[in-house]
Design a protein around this motif. Sequence first.
Motif, PDB file in Angstrom:
ATOM      1  N   ARG A 270     -16.813   2.579  -2.770  1.00  0.00           N
ATOM      2  CA  ARG A 270     -16.009   3.781  -2.546  1.00  0.00           C
ATOM      3  C   ARG A 270     -14.938   3.530  -1.489  1.00  0.00           C
ATOM      4  O   ARG A 270     -13.828   4.081  -1.568  1.00  0.00           O
ATOM      5  N   ALA A 271     -15.246   2.690  -0.509  1.00  0.00           N
ATOM      6  CA  ALA A 271     -14.259   2.357   0.512  1.00  0.00           C
ATOM      7  C   ALA A 271     -13.081   1.605  -0.096  1.00  0.00           C
ATOM      8  O   ALA A 271     -11.927   1.819   0.293  1.00  0.00           O
ATOM      9  N   VAL A 272     -13.343   0.725  -1.058  1.00  0.00           N
ATOM     10  CA  VAL A 272     -12.255   0.000  -1.720  1.00  0.00           C
ATOM     11  C   VAL A 272     -11.373   0.965  -2.495  1.00  0.00           C
ATOM     12  O   VAL A 272     -10.137   0.852  -2.482  1.00  0.00           O
ATOM     13  N   GLU A 273     -11.977   1.941  -3.168  1.00  0.00           N
ATOM     14  CA  GLU A 273     -11.165   2.949  -3.868  1.00  0.00           C
ATOM     15  C   GLU A 273     -10.309   3.735  -2.870  1.00  0.00           C
ATOM     16  O   GLU A 273      -9.147   4.042  -3.155  1.00  0.00           O
ATOM     17  N   ARG A 277      -6.115   4.019  -2.404  1.00  0.00           N
ATOM     18  CA  ARG A 277      -5.347   5.247  -2.226  1.00  0.00           C
ATOM     19  C   ARG A 277      -4.566   5.236  -0.927  1.00  0.00           C
ATOM     20  O   ARG A 277      -3.372   5.531  -0.884  1.00  0.00           O
ATOM     21  N   PHE A 278      -5.244   4.889   0.162  1.00  0.00           N
ATOM     22  CA  PHE A 278      -4.705   5.051   1.508  1.00  0.00           C
ATOM     23  C   PHE A 278      -3.650   4.003   1.848  1.00  0.00           C
ATOM     24  O   PHE A 278      -2.617   4.322   2.455  1.00  0.00           O
ATOM     25  N   GLU A 279      -3.893   2.759   1.493  1.00  0.00           N
ATOM     26  CA  GLU A 279      -2.954   1.660   1.746  1.00  0.00           C
ATOM     27  C   GLU A 279      -2.846   0.811   0.483  1.00  0.00           C
ATOM     28  O   GLU A 279      -3.319  -0.322   0.437  1.00  0.00           O
ATOM     29  N   PRO A 280      -2.214   1.340  -0.569  1.00  0.00           N
ATOM     30  CA  PRO A 280      -2.201   0.631  -1.850  1.00  0.00           C
ATOM     31  C   PRO A 280      -1.353  -0.636  -1.799  1.00  0.00           C
ATOM     32  O   PRO A 280      -0.387  -0.715  -1.029  1.00  0.00           O
ATOM     33  N   THR A 329     -15.910   7.845   2.176  1.00  0.00           N
ATOM     34  CA  THR A 329     -16.852   8.635   1.370  1.00  0.00           C
ATOM     35  C   THR A 329     -16.114   9.628   0.475  1.00  0.00           C
ATOM     36  O   THR A 329     -16.750  10.479  -0.147  1.00  0.00           O
ATOM     37  N   ARG A 330     -14.788   9.520   0.380  1.00  0.00           N
ATOM     38  CA  ARG A 330     -13.990  10.516  -0.345  1.00  0.00           C
ATOM     39  C   ARG A 330     -14.433  10.607  -1.811  1.00  0.00           C
ATOM     40  O   ARG A 330     -14.500   9.611  -2.520  1.00  0.00           O
ATOM     41  N   PRO A 331     -14.688  11.835  -2.301  1.00  0.00           N
ATOM     42  CA  PRO A 331     -15.032  12.015  -3.722  1.00  0.00           C
ATOM     43  C   PRO A 331     -13.773  12.213  -4.569  1.00  0.00           C
ATOM     44  O   PRO A 331     -12.675  12.418  -4.044  1.00  0.00           O
ATOM     45  N   ASP A 332     -13.918  12.136  -5.881  1.00  0.00           N
ATOM     46  CA  ASP A 332     -12.832  12.460  -6.825  1.00  0.00           C
ATOM     47  C   ASP A 332     -11.538  11.752  -6.450  1.00  0.00           C
ATOM     48  O   ASP A 332     -10.491  12.370  -6.290  1.00  0.00           O
ATOM     49  N   ASN A 333     -11.610  10.438  -6.340  1.00  0.00           N
ATOM     50  CA  ASN A 333     -10.493   9.662  -5.799  1.00  0.00           C
ATOM     51  C   ASN A 333      -9.673   9.022  -6.925  1.00  0.00           C
ATOM     52  O   ASN A 333      -9.692   7.811  -7.131  1.00  0.00           O
ATOM     53  N   LEU A 350     -11.030  -7.150 -11.877  1.00  0.00           N
ATOM     54  CA  LEU A 350     -11.100  -8.410 -11.129  1.00  0.00           C
ATOM     55  C   LEU A 350     -10.718  -8.189  -9.670  1.00  0.00           C
ATOM     56  O   LEU A 350     -11.390  -8.705  -8.763  1.00  0.00           O
ATOM     57  N   ALA A 351      -9.654  -7.421  -9.426  1.00  0.00           N
ATOM     58  CA  ALA A 351      -9.228  -7.153  -8.044  1.00  0.00           C
ATOM     59  C   ALA A 351     -10.330  -6.443  -7.266  1.00  0.00           C
ATOM     60  O   ALA A 351     -10.554  -6.732  -6.083  1.00  0.00           O
ATOM     61  N   ARG A 352     -11.020  -5.520  -7.924  1.00  0.00           N
ATOM     62  CA  ARG A 352     -12.111  -4.805  -7.242  1.00  0.00           C
ATOM     63  C   ARG A 352     -13.229  -5.773  -6.852  1.00  0.00           C
ATOM     64  O   ARG A 352     -13.744  -5.728  -5.727  1.00  0.00           O
ATOM     65  N   ILE A 353     -13.624  -6.655  -7.771  1.00  0.00           N
ATOM     66  CA  ILE A 353     -14.694  -7.611  -7.466  1.00  0.00           C
ATOM     67  C   ILE A 353     -14.288  -8.503  -6.296  1.00  0.00           C
ATOM     68  O   ILE A 353     -15.085  -8.773  -5.390  1.00  0.00           O
ATOM     69  N   GLU A 354     -13.041  -8.966  -6.294  1.00  0.00           N
ATOM     70  CA  GLU A 354     -12.561  -9.817  -5.201  1.00  0.00           C
ATOM     71  C   GLU A 354     -12.557  -9.057  -3.879  1.00  0.00           C
ATOM     72  O   GLU A 354     -12.918  -9.606  -2.830  1.00  0.00           O
TER      73      GLU A 354
END
Length: 394
Positions: A270-273, A277-280, A329-333, A350-354
């Motif tokens: 969830r932190a990665v998501e 959002r926060f610093e794309p 912990t932001r929901p609905d992101n 792939l980017a998420r796994i990395e």
Amino acid sequence: MASETLLARITDYSSRPDPYPLYAELREAGPVVPQADGSYLVGTYHEIAALLHDPRMSVDPRTPGAEARQLPFLRLDDPEHHRLRTLAMRPFGPPHSPHRVDGMREEIDRITQELLASLRAGEQIDLVDDFAYPLPVTVICRLLGVPREDEPLFRAWSDALVAAADVRPGTDTTDTDKAGEQAQTEMGGYLVNLAEQRRGTPGDDMLSAFVNEPDPALRLSREELAETAILLLIAGHETTVNLITNGALTLLRRPDQLDLLRREPNLLPRAVEELLRFEPPVHMRERLPRADVGIAGTTLPEGASVVLVLASGNRDPKRFDEPDRFDPTRPDNQHFGFGSGIHLCYGGPLARIEAYSALGALLPRLGTARLVQDPPPYRQNAMLRGPRHLPLQL
């Protein structure tokens, strides 16, 4: 009016460390803000989403009425876009190769640990050059089948191509475009020749899969193979470098959130998501209307440059509560970190796994690390925004 020069101010290098006040100004000026150079800026979430899903909004620079300029990336609309995306996806992910990316988790973790093992406590490091850049480059080169000794070739090519694709209002781009075209030719030639060496004797890599496709109807032409391989290689590492580096910088600036993740590592996905959002890693995308398009009371003329400021939409208070607060912990992101619509980045998994591997392994070290320079020096690129260097004292 200041709003008529917002794009020039956003893309000015002095804004790179913190463009977010300008994004707030953009949202205040209206959903759609005409610029002095004839382009249009869109910075609000719902209007960006609508335009990303509007089939009249083109990515093809050959759109009628648009200035024809050479762009180094594959920029096509449907149905040709759908055909090539489908062919490129066959050896990359579901449904034809469902285990390609997920099967790399152990290798990505191993590469991560090898890189971290070379970073000594007490030393000053550059997180970009020593970790965030080599990790995704090594991974995407392994996927494509690029020999390890040839990996250094791609940095100069990639830098030239990314510079040519940047949004640069009021700038003479002749030299940058020429360098991008040369890099595209050299890089494409290298990748096609490498693929041809695997014809008939394939390895377990994507270039082998492309060039040994048994069905003639599903084969890429030589030009399509070059463009697809370039796109995969550049998109496969440029954005991930920024995601990892922006993520580390965000956590180092927020010790309370860093401590939370160290205590509760299960929050990392969830932190990665939230980081997306926060610093794309990607701040804006250009679209070109194929016809006059009405949005929020404004008509976007056929062929006009429309810059969708994705990072501004990610901070829109009409869509996200307390958008300027980093909340793992932001929901609905439902962010625009990987875009949206038919051009949604298919390398997102792939980017998420990395990012999970890299940030998860960094968490113990970041707790005792110190930023040597804040803000750090940023890359010139306004579209792919991230630190060029991130010096840390371990």
